[in-house]
Scaffold this active site. Structure first.
Site, PDB file in Angstrom:
ATOM      1  N   LYS A  22       0.961  -1.263  -0.110  1.00 27.92           N
ATOM      2  CA  LYS A  22      -0.103  -0.218   0.041  1.00 27.92           C
ATOM      3  C   LYS A  22       0.911   1.100   0.126  1.00 27.92           C
ATOM      4  CE  LYS A  22      -1.804   1.610   4.176  1.00 27.92           C
ATOM      5  NZ  LYS A  22      -1.465   3.129   4.337  1.00 27.92           N
ATOM      6  N   ASN A  23       1.902   1.467   0.894  1.00 29.22           N
ATOM      7  CA  ASN A  23       2.737   2.446   0.932  1.00 29.22           C
ATOM      8  C   ASN A  23       3.779   2.774  -0.091  1.00 29.22           C
ATOM      9  OD1 ASN A  23       1.294   3.230   3.227  1.00 29.22           O
ATOM     10  ND2 ASN A  23       2.694   2.610   4.902  1.00 29.22           N
ATOM     11  N   CYS A 117      -4.034   8.216   9.942  1.00 34.13           N
ATOM     12  CA  CYS A 117      -4.312   7.673  11.466  1.00 34.13           C
ATOM     13  C   CYS A 117      -3.782   8.930  12.424  1.00 34.13           C
ATOM     14  CB  CYS A 117      -3.518   6.544  11.476  1.00 34.13           C
ATOM     15  SG  CYS A 117      -3.845   4.981  10.707  1.00 34.13           S
ATOM     16  N   ARG A 122       1.519  15.515  13.353  1.00 33.79           N
ATOM     17  CA  ARG A 122       1.913  15.027  12.066  1.00 33.79           C
ATOM     18  C   ARG A 122       2.251  16.167  11.232  1.00 33.79           C
ATOM     19  NH1 ARG A 122      -0.723   9.310  10.046  1.00 33.79           N
ATOM     20  NH2 ARG A 122       1.227   9.280   8.804  1.00 33.79           N
ATOM     21  N   GLN A 126       9.129  19.488   6.903  1.00 39.38           N
ATOM     22  CA  GLN A 126      10.274  18.736   5.963  1.00 39.38           C
ATOM     23  C   GLN A 126       9.528  18.610   4.573  1.00 39.38           C
ATOM     24  OE1 GLN A 126      13.333  18.511   7.436  1.00 39.38           O
ATOM     25  NE2 GLN A 126      12.037  19.307   9.141  1.00 39.38           N
ATOM     26  N   ASP A 308       4.901   0.644  11.851  1.00 33.82           N
ATOM     27  CA  ASP A 308       3.724   0.200  11.442  1.00 33.82           C
ATOM     28  C   ASP A 308       3.517  -1.323  11.825  1.00 33.82           C
ATOM     29  OD1 ASP A 308       3.223   2.347  10.263  1.00 33.82           O
ATOM     30  OD2 ASP A 308       3.080   2.049   8.320  1.00 33.82           O
ATOM     31  N   ARG A 400      -8.559   0.024   5.075  1.00 37.61           N
ATOM     32  CA  ARG A 400      -7.844   0.975   4.393  1.00 37.61           C
ATOM     33  C   ARG A 400      -6.473   0.261   3.789  1.00 37.61           C
ATOM     34  NH1 ARG A 400      -5.778   5.632   8.044  1.00 37.61           N
ATOM     35  NH2 ARG A 400      -4.577   5.842   5.964  1.00 37.61           N
TER      36      ARG A 400
HETATM   37  C1  UD1 Z   1       4.805   6.911   6.447  1.00 42.53           C
HETATM   38  C2  UD1 Z   1       3.567   5.686   6.505  1.00 42.53           C
HETATM   39  C3  UD1 Z   1       3.265   5.324   7.771  1.00 42.53           C
HETATM   40  C4  UD1 Z   1       4.304   5.161   8.733  1.00 42.53           C
HETATM   41  C5  UD1 Z   1       5.488   6.165   8.611  1.00 42.53           C
HETATM   42  C6  UD1 Z   1       6.736   5.695   9.342  1.00 42.53           C
HETATM   43  C7  UD1 Z   1       2.377   6.237   4.289  1.00 42.53           C
HETATM   44  C8  UD1 Z   1       1.045   6.726   3.750  1.00 42.53           C
HETATM   45  N1  UD1 Z   1       2.256   6.410   5.838  1.00 42.53           N
HETATM   46  O1  UD1 Z   1       3.978   8.018   6.963  1.00 42.53           O
HETATM   47  O2  UD1 Z   1       2.261   4.148   7.781  1.00 42.53           O
HETATM   48  O3  UD1 Z   1       3.985   4.921  10.056  1.00 42.53           O
HETATM   49  O4  UD1 Z   1       5.714   6.351   7.254  1.00 42.53           O
HETATM   50  O5  UD1 Z   1       7.273   4.706   8.633  1.00 42.53           O
HETATM   51  O6  UD1 Z   1       3.312   5.668   3.759  1.00 42.53           O
HETATM   52  N2  UD1 Z   1       7.907  14.205  10.608  1.00 42.53           N
HETATM   53  C9  UD1 Z   1       8.472  15.631  10.845  1.00 42.53           C
HETATM   54  N3  UD1 Z   1       8.078  16.720   9.729  1.00 42.53           N
HETATM   55  C10 UD1 Z   1       7.682  16.391   8.459  1.00 42.53           C
HETATM   56  C11 UD1 Z   1       7.427  14.680   8.245  1.00 42.53           C
HETATM   57  C12 UD1 Z   1       7.377  14.036   9.227  1.00 42.53           C
HETATM   58  O7  UD1 Z   1       8.684  16.169  11.865  1.00 42.53           O
HETATM   59  O8  UD1 Z   1       7.772  17.335   7.754  1.00 42.53           O
HETATM   60  C13 UD1 Z   1       8.080  13.540  11.716  1.00 42.53           C
HETATM   61  C14 UD1 Z   1       6.758  12.859  11.917  1.00 42.53           C
HETATM   62  O9  UD1 Z   1       6.013  13.733  12.797  1.00 42.53           O
HETATM   63  C15 UD1 Z   1       7.101  11.425  12.410  1.00 42.53           C
HETATM   64  C16 UD1 Z   1       8.502  11.069  11.839  1.00 42.53           C
HETATM   65  O10 UD1 Z   1       8.758  12.389  11.263  1.00 42.53           O
HETATM   66  O11 UD1 Z   1       7.585  11.707  14.065  1.00 42.53           O
HETATM   67  C17 UD1 Z   1       8.320  10.132  10.330  1.00 42.53           C
HETATM   68  O12 UD1 Z   1       7.335  10.403   9.568  1.00 42.53           O
HETATM   69  P1  UD1 Z   1       7.008  10.152   8.237  1.00 42.53           P
HETATM   70  O13 UD1 Z   1       8.122   9.089   7.705  1.00 42.53           O
HETATM   71  O14 UD1 Z   1       7.240  11.381   7.456  1.00 42.53           O
HETATM   72  O15 UD1 Z   1       5.791   9.355   8.226  1.00 42.53           O
HETATM   73  P2  UD1 Z   1       4.698   9.496   6.895  1.00 42.53           P
HETATM   74  O16 UD1 Z   1       5.408   9.486   5.508  1.00 42.53           O
HETATM   75  O17 UD1 Z   1       3.653  10.394   7.247  1.00 42.53           O
END
Ligand code: UD1
Length: 429
Positions: A22-23, A117, A122, A126, A308, A400
């Site tokens: 999915k991801n 979720c 979130r 970045q 996950d 989902r």
């Molecule tokens: C994706 C996955 C999610 C998984 C996560 C980590 C999808 C759709 N979702 O979420 O299932 O749990 O990777 O493997 O692929 N962060 C910041 N600033 C940003 C972006 C992220 O501080 O701009 C922080 C987040 O709060 C979190 C960490 O970085 O603590 C990791 O987040 P990120 O890897 O971006 O997760 P997602 O891509 O949203």
């Protein structure tokens, strides 16, 4: 009102086929927006988030045709940069990939703040930092609309050092940079297999991306991408979920269509708990005959233990003799599902980012909720091992990310089915 009903205590034997990830599929589906041509994508998982992402692309003018149960042809030649309906985009996190794909194709994008979720904060700072390094601006309006755009000079290449390792930001900036003239370098990039899959897809479309899977990704901008045929990699989280299900229920199951290398951290923890995992070329055989041993886990970005898989292992820890510590290293708050496990009789204390599980107390079936996608999978796993009947509610959240979870488990001997309960009758005086 659909629910999953499980009568626990049945060992699992047989074979389970794993779908596409999915991801990985989500960014690839959104990345087709970058391509003025036909993209034929195979091994697409039939899960709700993918159906939503295809609907969103259609609202932007892309032609979407399902060519099989797990294959789609997307032609975004005539797509335009316009606002997709918020009722679609707020249902999932991945709608923010429209920003990177829209910037790369049209030089602008607009999307409502994404949902997904609830794991605490979130932020997307970045993503914004990366887009700004490529010459774009991102504004958030008071009503939650994100607008990204570049000036008349268009996107430029840039050097980006992420402050935190982010899967979404790495994917989003890769999409925006594929057509930016010059060489973009992303440092402290995420290394997940889905990063490599998106890079492989884009390269098949004519992009020039190297280093995906390491912490430094280099992207040489090309003027235009072209259509391609591409198959999504297998879903390591779906595979890991069934591996844990076998460990919880006991038995022996062959899990087909996996890349064992992607499962190494999950395999290592299962082995530590006394579960045997035999790695074949594109399958793993999971066997559990002995009582489960205690162990500890800390989640980390890949190749560390995946966040996950954290809720599923928490359910498994409830069945092990002794005390297990589970530390969340990625999200601020990923223990909302713990209250539901407690309803089944689990003894779990949460202190900040660590859950301490006093395993070994028998779980007893009752009604529980899926509070999020993987939290829902954890309820099903607990139900497989619990005495009596477990009913899992809010299973639309499980849909989902899992296609036919109950069908796949029932085919290997679980007593599990989806039941439709009538909506409660509201009496009016
Ligand atoms: C994706 C996955 C999610 C998984 C996560 C980590 C999808 C759709 N979702 O979420 O299932 O749990 O990777 O493997 O692929 N962060 C910041 N600033 C940003 C972006 C992220 O501080 O701009 C922080 C987040 O709060 C979190 C960490 O970085 O603590 C990791 O987040 P990120 O890897 O971006 O997760 P997602 O891509 O949203």
């Amino acid at each position: 009102m659909e629910k999953i009903l499980i009568r626990g205590g049945k060992p699992l034997y047989g074979t389970i086929e794993i779908d596409g990830m999915k991801n990985a599929a989500l960014p690839i589906v959104f990345a087709t927006l970058l391509v003025p041509g036909k993209c034929h994508i195979d091994n697409l998982p039939a899960v709700r988030d993918i159906a939503l992402s295809l609907q969103i692309l259609e609202t932007l003018g892309a032609k979407v045709e399902m060519t099989g149960p797990n294959s789609v042809e997307i032609d975004a030649t005539n797509a335009i940069a316009t606002l997709p309906p918020a009722e679609l985009t707020r249902k999932m996190r991945a709608s923010y990939y429209l920003l990177g794909a829209g910037l790369g194709r049209f030089g602008s994008a607009i999307v409502g703040y994404p949902g997904g979720c609830d794991f605490g904060k979130r932020p997307i700072d970045q993503h914004v930092k990366g887009f700004e390094a490529l010459g774009a601006t991102v504004d958030e309006s008071s009503d939650g609309l994100l607008t990204a755009k570049v000036g008349e000079q268009g996107l430029r290449s840039g050097n980006i050092f992420f402050d935190v390792v982010s899967v979404g930001a790495t994917l989003n900036v890769m999409m925006a940079a594929v057509t930016a003239p010059g060489q973009t370098i992303i440092e402290n990039a995420a290394r997940e297999p889905h990063i490599v899959d998106l890079a492989n897809f884009l390269n098949t479309c004519g992009a020039r991306i190297s280093g995906a899977g390491t912490d430094t990704i280099k992207i040489k901008g090309v003027s235009e991408l072209h259509g391609c045929t591409y198959a999504i990699i297998p879903d390591m989280i779906e595979a890991g979920t069934y591996m844990v299900a076998v460990a919880a229920a006991s038995g022996q199951v062959k899990i087909n269509n996996v890349i064992p290398k992607h499962l190494e951290s999950v395999t290592a923890k299962l082995e530590e708990m006394g579960v045997s995992v035999e790695e074949l070329d594109d399958a793993v055989v999971v066997t559990r005959t002995e009582p489960l041993q205690r162990c500890n886990i800390k989640t980390l970005p890949y190749p560390g233990f995946p966040t996950d898989m954290q809720p599923q292992f928490c359910a498994l820890f409830c069945l092990a003799e002794g005390v297990c510590h589970l530390t969340e290293g990625v999200w601020d708050n990923r223990f909302r599902y713990v209250d539901e496990l407690r309803r089944l009789g689990a003894d779990i204390e949460v202190n900040g980012k660590t859950a301490t599980v006093n395993g070994g107390a028998p779980l007893r079936g009752t009604s529980v909720r899926a509070v999020d996608l993987r939290g829902g999978a954890a309820m099903v796993i607990a139900g497989l091992a619990a005495e009596g009947e477990t009913i899992v509610e809010d299973i639309h959240l499980i849909a989902r990310g899992y296609d036919n979870l109950e069908g796949k488990l029932s085919a290997v001997g679980a007593d599990i089915c989806r039941v439709v309960y009538p909506d409660p009758i509201i009496k009016m005086n």
